[in-house]
Motif scaffolding. Structure first.
Motif, PDB file in Angstrom:
ATOM      1  N   SER A 159      45.981 -46.102  54.049  1.00 51.81           N
ATOM      2  CA  SER A 159      46.093 -44.641  54.079  1.00 51.81           C
ATOM      3  C   SER A 159      46.658 -44.075  52.786  1.00 51.81           C
ATOM      4  O   SER A 159      46.555 -42.873  52.527  1.00 51.81           O
ATOM      5  CB  SER A 159      46.985 -44.201  55.248  1.00 51.81           C
ATOM      6  N   GLY A 160      47.249 -44.917  51.947  1.00 50.73           N
ATOM      7  CA  GLY A 160      47.844 -44.428  50.710  1.00 50.73           C
ATOM      8  C   GLY A 160      46.889 -44.423  49.539  1.00 50.73           C
ATOM      9  O   GLY A 160      47.280 -44.069  48.418  1.00 50.73           O
ATOM     10  N   ILE A 161      45.646 -44.802  49.748  1.00 48.58           N
ATOM     11  CA  ILE A 161      44.669 -44.900  48.663  1.00 48.58           C
ATOM     12  C   ILE A 161      43.439 -44.081  49.025  1.00 48.58           C
ATOM     13  O   ILE A 161      43.009 -44.057  50.165  1.00 48.58           O
ATOM     14  CB  ILE A 161      44.253 -46.361  48.436  1.00 48.58           C
ATOM     15  N   SER A 162      42.867 -43.400  48.045  1.00 49.87           N
ATOM     16  CA  SER A 162      41.666 -42.606  48.302  1.00 49.87           C
ATOM     17  C   SER A 162      40.653 -42.804  47.183  1.00 49.87           C
ATOM     18  O   SER A 162      40.993 -43.239  46.078  1.00 49.87           O
ATOM     19  CB  SER A 162      42.009 -41.116  48.421  1.00 49.87           C
ATOM     20  N   ALA A 163      39.410 -42.453  47.467  1.00 48.05           N
ATOM     21  CA  ALA A 163      38.348 -42.562  46.469  1.00 48.05           C
ATOM     22  C   ALA A 163      38.556 -41.597  45.315  1.00 48.05           C
ATOM     23  O   ALA A 163      37.967 -41.760  44.246  1.00 48.05           O
ATOM     24  CB  ALA A 163      36.993 -42.306  47.137  1.00 48.05           C
ATOM     25  N   ALA A 164      39.389 -40.575  45.501  1.00 52.47           N
ATOM     26  CA  ALA A 164      39.665 -39.623  44.420  1.00 52.47           C
ATOM     27  C   ALA A 164      40.308 -40.318  43.224  1.00 52.47           C
ATOM     28  O   ALA A 164      40.145 -39.893  42.071  1.00 52.47           O
ATOM     29  CB  ALA A 164      40.579 -38.507  44.937  1.00 52.47           C
ATOM     30  N   VAL A 165      41.042 -41.391  43.493  1.00 44.89           N
ATOM     31  CA  VAL A 165      41.651 -42.155  42.403  1.00 44.89           C
ATOM     32  C   VAL A 165      40.577 -42.728  41.494  1.00 44.89           C
ATOM     33  O   VAL A 165      40.705 -42.732  40.267  1.00 44.89           O
ATOM     34  CB  VAL A 165      42.532 -43.283  42.973  1.00 44.89           C
ATOM     35  N   LEU A 166      39.484 -43.223  42.096  1.00 46.98           N
ATOM     36  CA  LEU A 166      38.384 -43.768  41.305  1.00 46.98           C
ATOM     37  C   LEU A 166      37.760 -42.724  40.405  1.00 46.98           C
ATOM     38  O   LEU A 166      37.455 -42.977  39.239  1.00 46.98           O
ATOM     39  CB  LEU A 166      37.319 -44.353  42.243  1.00 46.98           C
ATOM     40  N   ALA A 167      37.558 -41.527  40.955  1.00 47.17           N
ATOM     41  CA  ALA A 167      36.921 -40.464  40.183  1.00 47.17           C
ATOM     42  C   ALA A 167      37.786 -40.015  39.015  1.00 47.17           C
ATOM     43  O   ALA A 167      37.282 -39.636  37.954  1.00 47.17           O
ATOM     44  CB  ALA A 167      36.611 -39.280  41.098  1.00 47.17           C
ATOM     45  N   SER A 168      39.108 -40.046  39.188  1.00 49.46           N
ATOM     46  CA  SER A 168      40.009 -39.534  38.155  1.00 49.46           C
ATOM     47  C   SER A 168      40.214 -40.506  37.001  1.00 49.46           C
ATOM     48  O   SER A 168      40.614 -40.100  35.917  1.00 49.46           O
ATOM     49  CB  SER A 168      41.367 -39.188  38.777  1.00 49.46           C
ATOM     50  N   ILE A 169      39.925 -41.769  37.220  1.00 48.74           N
ATOM     51  CA  ILE A 169      40.240 -42.750  36.182  1.00 48.74           C
ATOM     52  C   ILE A 169      39.058 -43.090  35.289  1.00 48.74           C
ATOM     53  O   ILE A 169      39.222 -43.617  34.199  1.00 48.74           O
ATOM     54  CB  ILE A 169      40.815 -44.027  36.830  1.00 48.74           C
ATOM     55  N   GLY A 170      37.841 -42.786  35.727  1.00 55.79           N
ATOM     56  CA  GLY A 170      36.670 -43.010  34.884  1.00 55.79           C
ATOM     57  C   GLY A 170      36.051 -44.380  35.080  1.00 55.79           C
ATOM     58  O   GLY A 170      36.749 -45.355  35.373  1.00 55.79           O
TER      59      GLY A 170
END
Length: 341
Positions: free
Chosen positions: A84-95
């Motif tokens: 629950s502490g991880i989301s796909a938005a992290v992938l989008a923000s890092i490139g």
């Protein structure tokens, strides 16, 4: 009447594990109040206290059913909540370039660390645990990998203990490399996120350098933690196939452990906004508490003498693996050239 028997058999071990975990959390809190931070986190304290308590038990077999139950099921629930502490938005923000670099380093270091461990004479399962802890996220990766590869409690405790000690030393020494290697705040954040084991330790290692180092370090670390799901799933597939033999395909429930499915479902729920920030924070807190309880149970099932016998080889493996990870991470920074020249 029959339903009361399992509870009575499990109760002593479960309650003892809860008591040890409570002492570990109190010790963690005392460290933070006296020293400003916890040099030995509750998870490590729980293992140490549990191992010592094991030596003092006169009739340990009375506690073993509850200890085994707690170590297994509390940990599996904790892994589910961790998603629950991880989301796909992290992938989008890092490139994509950075994402690919992190994934490549993680999988390469899994092979390198495992090879180092086997070269130094570690058993296969212990070498896998050290490799996962070094390459992904320290204690959490070791704890998540252990049930999948059916690691012995002694192996889990040994790998966590020595990884934890080296993790503390890394937090203290890593900031000294920023001026030596002439790293920018962004580059140092990447280096810290790739090499430091625990998320709180990333903050501790980057805060002395700059705010941008903290932000980049935490972002990279989250992506690294996200690799836990695919890696554990891959290990589960390999383990199940080997256990099932060459001619027989293992059943689906053995190929994919339920807690990895739960982890991925939690990740998806967070990505689609079904889990809010408040709920995610509560779930991650619960995950941490359950992990401490599970590690207390793990410590209660450990023979300290066997752990110490493997100490030198494990510590050498962890140290060499960390140095290799540091070199690979620095090479990734140079190749990607994140910061302007």
């Amino acid at each position: 009447m029959s339903k009361a028997i399992p509870f009575r058999a499990h109760a002593p071990g479960v309650f003892l594990s809860l008591a040890i975990a409570g002492l570990a959390l109190l010790g963690d809190l005392a460290e933070r109040q006296l020293a400003g931070e916890a040099w030995l986190e509750a998870l490590v304290l729980a293992i140490l206290l549990g191992a010592v308590a094991r030596l003092l038990l006169r009739r340990p077999h009375l506690f073993d059913p509850g200890i085994d139950f707690t170590a297994k099921y509390f940990l599996e629930i904790a892994i589910v909540l961790l998603g629950s502490g991880i989301s796909a938005a992290v992938l989008a923000s890092i490139g994509p370039a950075m994402l690919g670099g992190i994934a490549l380093v993680v999988f390469c270091m899994l092979a390198v660390s495992y090879g180092i461990g086997r070269f130094l004479g570690l058993p296969k399962r212990l070498a896998v645990l050290v490799a996962c802890g070094n390459s992904i996220c320290g204690n959490s990766a070791i704890a998540a990998t252990a049930p999948v590869i059916r690691a012995r409690p002694d192996d889990v405790t040994c790998s966590i203990a020595f990884t934890a000690v080296l993790g503390v030393l890394t937090v203290l020494l890593l900031p000294l490399l920023a001026p030596v290697l002439q790293l920018s705040g962004v580059d140092y954040g990447i280096l810290a996120g790739m090499t430091v084991y625990a998320v709180p330790q990333v903050f501790a290692a980057t805060a002395p350098v700059s705010a941008v180092s903290v932000q980049m370090g935490m972002l990279v670390k989250l992506v690294r933690v996200m690799m836990l799901g695919p890696v554990v799933l891959l290990l589960s597939l390999v383990s199940a196939i080997r256990a099932g033999g060459d001619r027989r395909r293992p059943p689906l429930h053995r190929l994919v452990p339920w807690f990895i499915v739960g982890f991925l479902l939690m990740l998806a729920a967070r990505s689609f906004g079904l889990i809010g920030e408040t709920a995610a924070t509560a779930m991650n807190t619960a995950s941490g508490a359950l992990t401490v309880i599970a590690m207390a149970a793990l410590g209660l099932s450990v023979d300290i003498r066997k752990v110490m016998q493997a100490g030198m080889r494990v510590s050498a493996t962890v140290l060499l693996s960390l140095l290799a990870l540091l070199a690979a991470s620095y090479a990734m920074i140079l190749l990607l050239q994140v910061s302007p020249a």
